[in-house]
Write an enzyme that holds these catalytic residues in place. Structure first.
Site, PDB file in Angstrom:
ATOM      1  N   SER A  56      28.626  62.556  55.240  1.00 53.82           N
ATOM      2  CA  SER A  56      29.506  61.222  55.161  1.00 53.82           C
ATOM      3  C   SER A  56      28.797  60.086  56.214  1.00 53.82           C
ATOM      4  CB  SER A  56      30.812  61.280  55.437  1.00 53.82           C
ATOM      5  OG  SER A  56      31.489  61.825  54.328  1.00 53.82           O
ATOM      6  N   LYS A 115      27.889  56.891  54.408  1.00 54.50           N
ATOM      7  CA  LYS A 115      28.773  55.860  54.155  1.00 54.50           C
ATOM      8  C   LYS A 115      28.554  54.652  55.168  1.00 54.50           C
ATOM      9  CE  LYS A 115      32.593  58.525  52.228  1.00 54.50           C
ATOM     10  NZ  LYS A 115      32.282  59.916  52.395  1.00 54.50           N
ATOM     11  N   SER A 150      37.151  58.372  55.330  1.00 56.26           N
ATOM     12  CA  SER A 150      36.054  58.925  54.523  1.00 56.26           C
ATOM     13  C   SER A 150      36.065  59.253  53.147  1.00 56.26           C
ATOM     14  CB  SER A 150      35.643  60.197  55.421  1.00 56.26           C
ATOM     15  OG  SER A 150      34.073  60.386  55.284  1.00 56.26           O
TER      16      SER A 150
END
Length: 417
Positions: free
Chosen positions: A94, A97, A154
């Protein structure tokens, strides 16, 4: 030796004042300092020290971290203080991102999307696995909530929805991600989606991630402050905490992002700012591939404390304050202030700052007109006589060309020097 008669001097002065003739070459500029890896120019995020600078920083013993790769960077000086396997390709999970957030902030700045814009989640976003914001595809959601859902919670569904909103489609947005990575020279990075779910072609490095994170902090400071320090977010009646655990335990930490997949292990990027007698310092840590969720927090904290405790930032230039008042010929005023529009600092091992010396290298003579922001020379920084940094200096003020008589007089003075 050629004898210059008063008549010849007058002709030469008039010719120079009008901007032509041999006096244009009467006083050559000082030669530029030769390029050397021992004197790196500290520009842009992620500067890797070389030569004496590297040896200086390496004199501080490295910490031992339980991570596959890591890096700590001083954002105040643009210097990487220490790293281990920072150019080794890793699955970012993640942490991906961060690039999704950057491109969303850019679209907001460009006006192609709006913060209060309401959008619908697509079936593709709704079906995406992993961590979720829990968007109801039947209910429109604002771009602002999507950013909170992606950064704080997230949420993969939030990242996919933002990608479709910004790029028109996920595939188009992924193309934008890779073009931005190429523009920044991120040679170890390639994106396959906006979320970071496992894919053999989806990879990056600790060094590349530090550059992405730094661009968010510097290019969009208000957005960074607004979203990345939020400790929890409630959406659709579901409250989720920020997974950056240091936000809850270290008051100097104000972001950034975590990630986890089986392939990537537990990862965390953290930024913290602490105040010191000579001014605030901001550090950025990237820790990848720790074995547990707890370890990514403890190893990040260890790295932050090590860097804050073992290095000093020495400010060699204060933003918008002159380093030197240089004489200007043929100008409406006789001086130009040389400096920088930003504060410039160099990181050195704790206690070594007293050995720092600076010298200015600049062209001479300086002849008007000179415009504000024009690059004029460099500031050379040495420690114990060894070059450790070089910074460009610019004109802090404009010096228009003088009137005809002043130009003639200055040309005459130059001719007889």
């Amino acid at each position: 030796m050629l004898f210059k008669t008063p008549q010849r001097l007058a002709v030469l002065a008039l010719s120079a004042a009008l901007g032509c003739g041999p006096l244009a070459h009467a006083a050559p500029s000082a030669p530029a300092a030769p390029a050397s890896s021992a004197s790196p120019t500290l520009t842009g995020p992620g500067n890797t020290p070389t030569g004496p600078t590297a040896a200086l920083l390496e004199s501080v013993p490295l910490p031992t971290l339980d991570a596959r790769s890591w890096l700590v960077m001083d954002l105040t000086s643009n210097q990487i203080l220490a790293e281990q396997n920072a150019d080794q390709q890793e699955a970012p999970a993640s942490l991906t991102k961060l690039m999704t957030a950057y491109l969303t902030f850019k679209a907001l700045k460009d006006g192609t999307i709006k913060l209060n814009q309401m959008v619908h989640e697509s079936n593709e976003a709704w079906r995406t696995g992993g961590s979720r914001m829990f968007i109801d595809p039947r209910v429109p959601v604002s771009v602002n909530d999507l950013l909170l859902g992606m950064i704080v919670q997230s949420g993969n569904d939030a990242a996919m929805t933002l990608a479709q909103t910004v790029g028109g489609s996920v595939s188009a947005f992924v193309g934008m991600m890779n073009r931005q990575a190429q523009e920044w020279g991120l040679k170890g990075t390639h994106f396959m989606d906006p979320t970071g779910l496992p894919d053999p072609g989806h990879h990056t490095t600790a060094h590349d991630l530090s550059i992405i994170a730094t661009h968010i902090i510097r290019d969009f400071p208000a957005d960074y402050a607004r979203y990345f320090k939020v400790k929890e977010f409630t959406y659709n009646h579901i409250t989720q905490p920020n997974r950056v655990s240091l936000l809850f335990t270290d008051p100097s930490v104000d972001g950034m992002k975590t990630g986890y997949t089986k392939e990537a292990g537990y990862c965390m990027i953290t930024s913290a700012q602490r105040n010191f007698p000579n001014g605030p310092r901001r550090l950025l840590t990237v820790v990848m591939g720790t074995p547990t969720e707890r370890a990514r927090g403890s190893e990040s904290e260890k790295l932050l404390n090590w860097a804050f405790q073992n290095f000093d930032d020495i400010r060699v230039v204060t933003a918008n304050k002159p380093v030197l008042d240089a004489h200007v010929w043929k100008g409406a005023t006789n001086q130009v202030q040389l400096g920088s529009f930003e504060t410039l600092a160099v990181s050195v091992p704790r206690g070594a700052g007293a050995k720092i010396k600076t010298t200015v290298q600049r062209p001479d003579p300086l002849v008007a007109p000179i415009t504000r922001g024009q690059k004029i020379g460099t500031l050379q920084v040495t420690l114990d006589g060894k070059a450790i940094a070089s910074y460009p200096l610019v004109a802090l003020n404009t010096v228009p060309q003088a009137g005809f008589l002043k130009r003639v007089w200055d040309a005459l003075r130059l001719a007889i020097q």
